[in-house]
Scaffold this active site. Structure first.
Site, PDB file in Angstrom:
ATOM      1  N   HIS A 189      -7.083  -0.718  -6.563  1.00 23.68           N
ATOM      2  CA  HIS A 189      -6.307  -1.286  -7.660  1.00 23.68           C
ATOM      3  C   HIS A 189      -7.161  -1.721  -8.834  1.00 23.68           C
ATOM      4  O   HIS A 189      -6.713  -1.659  -9.980  1.00 23.68           O
ATOM      5  CB  HIS A 189      -5.324  -2.338  -7.155  1.00 23.68           C
ATOM      6  N   GLU A 429       4.104   9.584   0.600  1.00 24.08           N
ATOM      7  CA  GLU A 429       2.724   9.115   0.726  1.00 24.08           C
ATOM      8  C   GLU A 429       2.202   9.278   2.152  1.00 24.08           C
ATOM      9  O   GLU A 429       1.023   9.068   2.405  1.00 24.08           O
ATOM     10  CB  GLU A 429       2.644   7.620   0.365  1.00 24.08           C
ATOM     11  N   ASP A 453      -2.173   7.480  -1.736  1.00 22.34           N
ATOM     12  CA  ASP A 453      -1.982   7.177  -0.322  1.00 22.34           C
ATOM     13  C   ASP A 453      -1.857   8.446   0.510  1.00 22.34           C
ATOM     14  O   ASP A 453      -2.332   8.484   1.642  1.00 22.34           O
ATOM     15  CB  ASP A 453      -0.742   6.298  -0.130  1.00 22.34           C
ATOM     16  N   CYS A 500       3.077  10.891  -9.006  1.00 27.45           N
ATOM     17  CA  CYS A 500       2.705   9.717  -9.793  1.00 27.45           C
ATOM     18  C   CYS A 500       1.382   9.118  -9.320  1.00 27.45           C
ATOM     19  O   CYS A 500       0.963   8.074  -9.801  1.00 27.45           O
ATOM     20  CB  CYS A 500       3.807   8.674  -9.782  1.00 27.45           C
TER      21      CYS A 500
END
Ligand code: PEP
Ligand code: MG
Length: 567
Positions: A189, A429, A453, A500
């Site tokens: 992140h 994912e 992921d 995405c």
């Protein structure tokens, strides 16, 4: 000296190092001899005054940037002025001869324990503030200066072991010229936020905190991943030149930014943006939709679980900013590397394989219900669709859809408006849902592939662990094959599918994805111009043949070499 890491947000900058370590300390049970009460009371009083001063400064600087965040620290001042707490600390010093740090720690621990047991989550959430205030006092008593990323005095390169999502959520964007971390992969992140804020960043640099000193001049090349410590004049000049070249290249790509994305033979590709906060500032011409609205940042920036009203206003605000474009709201994706300071998440040995995202929401039905109500209510004000993260099975999809039905039913009874036909989709994912994409497509209105992921779970590699980053191969033939399968299944069922994850923002990969039939890519704002420029350079036919060849190569390296040659 040159260090090497993984460049995750492009750019070339020079600046002074700002070593960022969250303060932690162990407080031992220690007492003083009777008769010294006055001395230790004075030490406490000085620390309290200093803490108030620090908070006043923080509030004053934050008031300019973000008045909401300033309120957190106003609340901290209230804690510091709480008579009951302060009296108890005084008593611990005067009556029990506890040293000031031990007195502070034991009194705060007592309050934290009591509040932590409160049923009301808003009260329980106050423990995070108490911890913060306690840490502030302990740090001052230890004589250490404050290190805070929310208000920096000058432009610096932040050097840290890792940046927590809560650090990046409050980061002072004006003064952070670059980021270097020891931990983290390209889809951690910190990396995603750095790209979102266009801050050059290199992650996965071993032992940074040992070799880089506070205030040291650094030349950060977040294209090659090299960091030069105390660069010579020659390197300083070379870095300046490279920075200029990089800026010129960016300018050349920039001319595609506000134009619709088109391949060389005129096929329009929908460009979505990924956002992580209700505030974003992207020109409406630059994108076609909000393809991924990560809502967890709303939960992480707060010191309490956001209420239905708070969420409803935030979602409405995003719809307003998007000016009529579709917004895909992803429900809370917490767990893994993302934690909430006010919510005790279960301690797990393998958090990425544990109770995260949808699993956590299904288990905390009230929290999930509040978010779904807020999202549904916002859907009355603009084209909003809901997407569930970490879906592993058809059961997951059905349980999530049931939760939406319950929320809808309640809103209907309350006569609150919402879009009855709101579209529901999933993130793909986990391989177990990817491999039954045909069945999943029958259950949902749309899907978006979270390649960050999906790579992690397909390649069995922790996306946060730099020591295995070489195994994290999002362009491997295996990934391309599974992606191709997902696209084919959704297209056969006539359901929209997009990507995405970070792969969509990689220009060469974007061309291959389009060649495999994808017509929608969602990415960080920083990548839009580069991707549009790359798409403008190829025809669909070329994309198809690149995809076919790459799916039949043996290794990711071969794929990369091949793409470099042809794009
Ligand atoms: C992904 O996994 O690709 C994704 C977009 O979600 P996140 O990075 O937030 O886990
Ligand atoms: Mg994900």
């Amino acid at each position: 000296m040159i260090l090497k890491g993984n460049p995750v947000s492009p750019g070339i900058v020079m600046g002074k190092a700002f070593l960022y370590k969250a303060f932690t300390c162990e407080v031992l049970a220690s007492y003083f001899e009777k008769g010294h009460e006055e001395k230790y009371t004075e030490i406490l009083e000085t620390a309290l005054t200093e803490a108030h001063l620090e908070l006043d400064e923080l509030i004053a600087s934050l008031n300019f940037i973000d008045a909401e965040k300033a309120k957190i620290f106003v609340a901290h001042k209230e804690i510091l002025s709480d008579e009951e707490i302060i009296d108890m600390i005084h008593n611990a010093i005067n009556k029990e001869q506890k040293r000031p740090d031990f007195a502070v720690k034991s009194v705060f621990d007592e309050f934290i324990e009591i509040l932590g047991k409160a049923k009301d989550p808003l009260i329980a959430a106050r423990t995070a503030d108490l911890r913060d205030v306690c840490n502030r006092l302990l740090r001052i008593l230890k004589g250490e200066k404050e290190k805070n990323l929310s208000s920096l005095p000058e432009s610096v390169i932040v050097v840290a072991q890792d940046l927590l999502p809560s650090d990046t959520a409050t980061i002072d964007r004006v003064h952070v010229a670059g980021i270097i971390t020891e931990a983290g992969g390209s889809t951690s992140h910190s990396a995603i936020i750095a790209r979102g804020y266009k801050i050059p960043a290199v992650v996965g640099v071993p032992q940074v905190l040992e070799v880089i000193e506070d205030g040291m001049l650094l030349a950060l090349d977040a294209i090659s991943g090299e960091i030069t410590l105390s660069p010579s004049e020659k390197v300083v000049n070379q870095t300046r030149e490279k920075a200029e070249i990089f800026i010129r290249q960016q300018e050349a790509e920039e001319k595609y930014l506000s134009k619709p994305a088109m391949t060389a033979d005129g096929q329009h590709i929908e460009i979505g943006i990924n956002i992580g906060s209700e505030e974003f500032d992207v020109s409406l011409e630059n994108y076609d939709s909000v393809g991924l609205f990560r809502t967890e940042f709303l939960y992480m920036e707060n010191n309490h679980l956001p209420t239905e009203e708070e969420q409803f206003h935030a979602y409405q605000h995003v719809l307003d900013l998007a000016g009529g474009k579709t917004v895909t709201l992803r429900t809370l994706d917490i767990g893994g590397d993302k934690t909430l300071q006010y919510m005790q998440l279960p301690k797990e040995d393998n958090p990425f394989l544990g109770k995260r995202a949808l699993r956590l929401c299904l288990d905390n039905s009230e929290m999930f219900h509040i978010q779904l109500r807020a999202a549904l209510r916002a859907s009355a004000y603009g084209p909003l669709q809901i997407m569930f993260p970490m879906v592993g099975s058809i059961d997951d999809i059905r349980r999530a859809k049931l939760a939406v039905s319950v929320a809808k039913e309640q809103l209907r009874a309350e006569k609150k408006p919402f879009n009855e036909d709101i579209k529901l989709g999933i993130m793909i994912e986990i391989p177990s849902i990817a491999l039954i994409a045909d069945m999943a497509a029958e259950e949902v209105d749309f899907a978006s592939v979270g390649t960050n992921d999906l790579t992690q779970y397909l390649c069995a590699v922790d996306r946060m662990n730099p020591s295995v980053s070489g195994y994290y191969q999002d362009l491997s033939p295996a990934m391309l094959r599974i992606l191709n399968f997902i696209f084919e299944q959704f297209h056969t069922k006539g359901k929209p599918v997009s990507v995405c994850g970070e792969l969509a923002g990689n220009p060469a990969a974007a061309v291959v994805l389009v060649g495999m039939g994808l017509r929608k890519l969602s990415m960080s704002e920083a990548n839009i111009a580069r991707v549009k420029a790359a798409l403008a350079g190829v025809t669909i036919e070329k994309g198809i043949s690149l995809g076919e060849v790459c799916r039949n190569l043996s290794t990711e390296d071969e794929v990369k070499v091949y793409l470099e040659k042809y794009i």
